[in-house]
Design an enzyme around this catalytic site. Structure first.
Site, PDB file in Angstrom:
ATOM      1  N   TYR A 149      57.778  88.614  62.869  1.00  0.00           N
ATOM      2  CA  TYR A 149      57.223  88.754  64.145  1.00  0.00           C
ATOM      3  C   TYR A 149      57.121  87.944  64.842  1.00  0.00           C
ATOM      4  CZ  TYR A 149      53.777  92.104  61.957  1.00  0.00           C
ATOM      5  OH  TYR A 149      53.245  92.911  60.636  1.00  0.00           O
ATOM      6  N   ASP A 173      50.476  88.132  52.328  1.00  0.00           N
ATOM      7  CA  ASP A 173      51.070  89.010  50.949  1.00  0.00           C
ATOM      8  C   ASP A 173      52.420  89.488  51.054  1.00  0.00           C
ATOM      9  OD1 ASP A 173      49.702  90.843  52.631  1.00  0.00           O
ATOM     10  OD2 ASP A 173      49.159  92.117  51.187  1.00  0.00           O
ATOM     11  N   THR A 210      46.848  98.743  48.252  1.00  0.00           N
ATOM     12  CA  THR A 210      46.123  99.328  49.098  1.00  0.00           C
ATOM     13  C   THR A 210      46.551 100.291  50.264  1.00  0.00           C
ATOM     14  OG1 THR A 210      44.089  97.478  48.346  1.00  0.00           O
ATOM     15  CG2 THR A 210      43.360  98.914  50.296  1.00  0.00           C
ATOM     16  N   GLY A 257      50.918  89.924  56.895  1.00  0.00           N
ATOM     17  CA  GLY A 257      50.091  89.550  56.622  1.00  0.00           C
ATOM     18  C   GLY A 257      50.469  89.036  55.326  1.00  0.00           C
TER      19      GLY A 257
HETATM   20  N1  LIG Z   1      43.424 100.270  37.389  1.00  0.00           N
HETATM   21  C1  LIG Z   1      42.974 100.004  38.895  1.00  0.00           C
HETATM   22  N2  LIG Z   1      41.701  99.794  39.981  1.00  0.00           N
HETATM   23  C2  LIG Z   1      42.359  99.937  41.411  1.00  0.00           C
HETATM   24  N3  LIG Z   1      43.501 100.532  41.705  1.00  0.00           N
HETATM   25  C3  LIG Z   1      44.554 100.737  41.266  1.00  0.00           C
HETATM   26  C4  LIG Z   1      44.232 100.627  39.717  1.00  0.00           C
HETATM   27  N4  LIG Z   1      45.767 101.174  38.998  1.00  0.00           N
HETATM   28  C5  LIG Z   1      46.036 101.280  40.044  1.00  0.00           C
HETATM   29  N5  LIG Z   1      45.691 101.202  41.242  1.00  0.00           N
HETATM   30  C6  LIG Z   1      46.147 101.820  43.016  1.00  0.00           C
HETATM   31  O1  LIG Z   1      46.598 100.114  43.135  1.00  0.00           O
HETATM   32  C7  LIG Z   1      46.168 100.854  44.217  1.00  0.00           C
HETATM   33  C8  LIG Z   1      45.726  99.138  45.014  1.00  0.00           C
HETATM   34  O2  LIG Z   1      46.593  98.052  44.655  1.00  0.00           O
HETATM   35  P1  LIG Z   1      46.611  96.577  44.928  1.00  0.00           P
HETATM   36  O3  LIG Z   1      45.500  95.796  43.232  1.00  0.00           O
HETATM   37  O4  LIG Z   1      48.268  96.204  44.611  1.00  0.00           O
HETATM   38  O5  LIG Z   1      46.144  96.314  45.478  1.00  0.00           O
HETATM   39  P2  LIG Z   1      45.887  95.047  46.631  1.00  0.00           P
HETATM   40  O6  LIG Z   1      46.688  94.356  46.500  1.00  0.00           O
HETATM   41  O7  LIG Z   1      44.492  94.744  46.543  1.00  0.00           O
HETATM   42  O8  LIG Z   1      45.989  95.815  48.014  1.00  0.00           O
HETATM   43  P3  LIG Z   1      46.701  95.182  49.188  1.00  0.00           P
HETATM   44  O9  LIG Z   1      47.250  94.273  49.156  1.00  0.00           O
HETATM   45  O10 LIG Z   1      47.271  96.179  50.411  1.00  0.00           O
HETATM   46  O11 LIG Z   1      45.510  94.719  50.379  1.00  0.00           O
HETATM   47  C9  LIG Z   1      45.579 101.667  44.387  1.00  0.00           C
HETATM   48  O12 LIG Z   1      45.691 102.654  45.948  1.00  0.00           O
HETATM   49  C10 LIG Z   1      45.491 102.432  43.549  1.00  0.00           C
HETATM   50  O13 LIG Z   1      46.119 103.831  43.588  1.00  0.00           O
HETATM   51  C1  LIG Z   2      49.524  95.611  55.178  1.00  0.00           C
HETATM   52  C2  LIG Z   2      48.355  94.658  54.418  1.00  0.00           C
HETATM   53  C3  LIG Z   2      46.249  95.393  53.983  1.00  0.00           C
HETATM   54  C4  LIG Z   2      49.021  94.733  52.876  1.00  0.00           C
HETATM   55  O1  LIG Z   2      47.914  94.327  52.411  1.00  0.00           O
HETATM   56  C5  LIG Z   2      48.038  93.140  54.701  1.00  0.00           C
HETATM   57  O2  LIG Z   2      49.477  92.715  54.942  1.00  0.00           O
HETATM   58  C6  LIG Z   2      47.669  92.975  55.810  1.00  0.00           C
HETATM   59  O3  LIG Z   2      46.257  92.928  56.286  1.00  0.00           O
HETATM   60  N1  LIG Z   2      48.824  92.586  56.976  1.00  0.00           N
HETATM   61  C7  LIG Z   2      48.197  92.616  58.246  1.00  0.00           C
HETATM   62  C8  LIG Z   2      49.082  92.948  59.769  1.00  0.00           C
HETATM   63  C9  LIG Z   2      50.649  92.788  59.017  1.00  0.00           C
HETATM   64  O4  LIG Z   2      51.742  92.457  58.588  1.00  0.00           O
HETATM   65  O5  LIG Z   2      51.285  93.607  59.870  1.00  0.00           O
HETATM   66  K   LIG Z   3      49.469  92.983  47.555  1.00  0.00           K
END
Ligand SMILES: Nc1ncnc2c1ncn2[C@@H]1O[C@H](COP(=O)(O)OP(=O)(O)OP(=O)(O)O)[C@@H](O)[C@H]1O
Ligand SMILES: CC(C)(CO)[C@@H](O)C(=O)NCCC(=O)O
Ligand SMILES: [K+]
EC number: 2.7.1.33
Length: 291
Positions: free
Chosen positions: A102, A111, A174, A109
């Site tokens: 980037y 992550d 997500t 992000g």
């Molecule tokens: N017990 C659960 N509760 C919630 N989501 C779950 C569960 N098990 C599987 N999933 C799935 O996991 C996904 C969320 O993944 P994760 O928990 O890794 O998200 P996150 O790290 O919070 O997301 P992001 O980093 O993208 O914001 C949801 O889209 C859902 O489909």
């Molecule tokens: C795409 C998500 C939501 C995945 O967790 C996160 O990495 C984020 O908010 N990123 C910012 C936008 C980007 O990575 O370009």
């Molecule tokens: K994540």
């Protein structure tokens, strides 16, 4: 007394996403056993209960792309339980041999940034890959830190990623993110897709479709609304993964390694046509490098 304290003190690694909070104690250089919990905008009660029992935490490292309310709650818990520093890690242009593609690295992000750093670490240290699971072709797909072979019906014969290959990093949360990491540590760029749950929810929100049941459907042809939506929400990200893997192979001339993490990793892995390494704590691995 001091020695005893030093011996038992530890650091916590915390990732806050849009859906979940994931945490692990730092164990030597790597994350210890990871716990994931849905946060619903605050600190999950189970997490609070486990943290309450930890006595000598001397530092908390946090990476967040989620709600500020969760970060605030982690910060309050840190002050209340351990009175130790909380360090928030953010994306930057270069770290641990990874150079972010980037133009404004802070917009990537954190992550994704940390998953890339975790992936680079795995590329440099095959012994860590070995620690994560036994034989790549034999491990059970559902196990916590296993490496899984594909169970796709059209599986291509397993091709071991070559020495010096690139890596495609997928975080199925997500949102689902795809990032290409070249062998020399250059991040090539990536793509962002709504996650499986969000793909399904967006159809319900944007149409007048009748109510339906969406259970995971792995065959191509849905014969009712639920299966039709469910199949698409799984196969769209899997198809994109295959497409990006081909693009990376064409660009680099080598079979890339594929690493997948995130709450939906084990739902997507069976749809991929080549072996994939499942690493549920990939982001925490990246975070551990900053501890
Ligand atoms: N017990 C659960 N509760 C919630 N989501 C779950 C569960 N098990 C599987 N999933 C799935 O996991 C996904 C969320 O993944 P994760 O928990 O890794 O998200 P996150 O790290 O919070 O997301 P992001 O980093 O993208 O914001 C949801 O889209 C859902 O489909
Ligand atoms: C795409 C998500 C939501 C995945 O967790 C996160 O990495 C984020 O908010 N990123 C910012 C936008 C980007 O990575 O370009
Ligand atoms: K994540």
């Amino acid at each position: 007394m001091l020695l005893a304290q030093l011996a038992t003190s530890m650091k916590l690694l915390v990732e806050i996403g849009n859906t979940s909070l994931k945490w692990a104690p730092l164990d030597a250089e790597l994350p210890g056993p990871m716990v994931a919990a849905r946060h619903f905008g605050s600190l999950p009660i189970d997490v609070l209960a486990s943290w309450e029992k930890l006595e000598s935490v001397d530092g908390v490292l946090v990476a967040s792309v989620g709600p500020a309310s969760v970060l605030d709650a982690v910060s309050s818990a840190t002050a209340a339980y351990w009175q130790c520093p909380l360090e928030r890690i953010e994306s930057k242009g270069e770290a641990w041999g990874v150079q972010i593609a980037y133009q404004e690295p802070a917009r990537l992000g954190v992550d994704r940034f940390l998953a890339l750093i975790g992936a680079q670490w795995l590329a440099e240290r095959p012994d860590l890959l070995a620690k994560a699971g036994p034989d790549p072709m034999r491990a059970e797909p559902k196990s916590a830190t296993a490496v899984t072979a594909t169970t796709h019906p059209d599986s291509e014969p397993p091709q071991t990623p070559e020495q010096g290959c690139a890596t495609l990093v997928i975080d199925a949360g997500t949102a689902i993110t795809f990032d290409a990491l070249l062998a020399d540590g250059r991040h090539r760029g990536g793509q962002i897709l709504p996650g499986i749950a969000m793909l399904r929810a967006s159809l319900l929100q944007g149409t007048r479709m009748p109510p339906h049941q969406a259970q995971d459907h792995y065959t191509p042809w849905g014969t009712d609304t639920g299966p039709a939506i469910s199949a698409a929400s799984l196969q769209a990200p899997a198809a994109l993964a295959e497409r990006l893997r081909s693009a990376l192979q064409q660009e680099t001339g080598k079979v890339p390694r594929l690493i997948i993490t995130g709450g939906d990793a084990d739902r997507l892995a069976p749809l991929l046509r080549r072996a994939v390494h499942l690493q549920p704590d990939l982001v925490l691995m990246g975070l551990a490098r900053f501890a």
